[in-house]
Scaffold this active site. Structure first.
Site, PDB file in Angstrom:
ATOM      1  CD  GLU A 145      63.121  40.722 -44.565  1.00 51.45           C
ATOM      2  OE1 GLU A 145      63.225  40.215 -43.252  1.00 51.45           O
ATOM      3  OE2 GLU A 145      63.935  40.994 -45.286  1.00 51.45           O
ATOM      4  CG  ASP A 147      66.495  42.309 -48.083  1.00 60.33           C
ATOM      5  OD1 ASP A 147      65.746  42.121 -47.312  1.00 60.33           O
ATOM      6  OD2 ASP A 147      68.119  42.240 -47.802  1.00 60.33           O
ATOM      7  CG  ASP A 206      71.543  44.344 -49.295  1.00 62.15           C
ATOM      8  OD1 ASP A 206      71.143  44.376 -48.140  1.00 62.15           O
ATOM      9  OD2 ASP A 206      72.227  44.438 -48.653  1.00 62.15           O
TER      10      ASP A 206
END
Length: 175
Positions: free
Chosen positions: A71, A11, A145
């Site tokens: 991501e 992330d 996170d």
């Protein structure tokens, strides 16, 4: 994934980057390691990017994942600066993955949410619960996170189950 695979989910962020390593073997999923890389916010951009890159290189050397899921970059018209900073962070992270010769797979936030919950606009709490459930954890992963990074790794697992070429290390475009 007949012999199992170690999938590292990332992330990306310039302040706190979450990571999560999941061992995938058939239908069995196991959390191996998870945590965050924190960059000092009071430092110049180039120093923060170096901290992030160095931290990611350490994690890759220690955990030795088979593949890397991250991501995708997204932007909101109200916050273009956030997207630019995220792009810098993502670039430092992707450089570390390329230096480690890892196949990189990139997933949109809505794709991750839809894969884990069936809802592309699922709230963070629903995502955390889905990660907890799928990994058989006793508690929700913290901080958020870490839960997000694990969700990204799980998304790659689900996509590789549907498309065996992904689990064979085929490089996906990560732009």
């Amino acid at each position: 994934m007949a012999d199992g695979q170690l999938v590292l989910g990332i992330d990306p962020a310039l302040g706190t980057t979450g990571y999560g390593l999941v061992h995938c073997h058939g239908n069995r999923l196991k959390l191996v390691d998870a945590g965050v890389i924190r960059c000092r916010r009071n430092r110049p951009l180039e120093e923060r990017l170096k901290e992030l890159h160095d931290g990611m290189c350490e994690i890759l050397a220690e955990l030795k994942p088979d593949c890397f899921a991250i991501e995708q970059l997204y932007s909101h018209y109200d916050r273009p600066t956030t997207a630019i900073l995220m792009g810098h962070a993502r670039g430092a992270i992707l450089l570390a993955a390329a230096q480690a010769n890892l196949p990189v797979h990139s997933y949109a936030a809505t794709q991750i949410k839809k894969t884990l919950t069936g809802n592309g606009r699922a709230p963070k709490t629903q995502m955390q619960f889905a990660v907890k459930h799928q990994l058989g954890l006793s508690v929700v992963p913290e901080p958020a996170d870490v839960a997000d990074a694990l969700a990204i790794a799980l998304t790659h697992y689900h996509f590789s189950q549907a498309s065996p070429l992904l689990s064979q290390g085929t490089r996906a475009r990560a732009i």
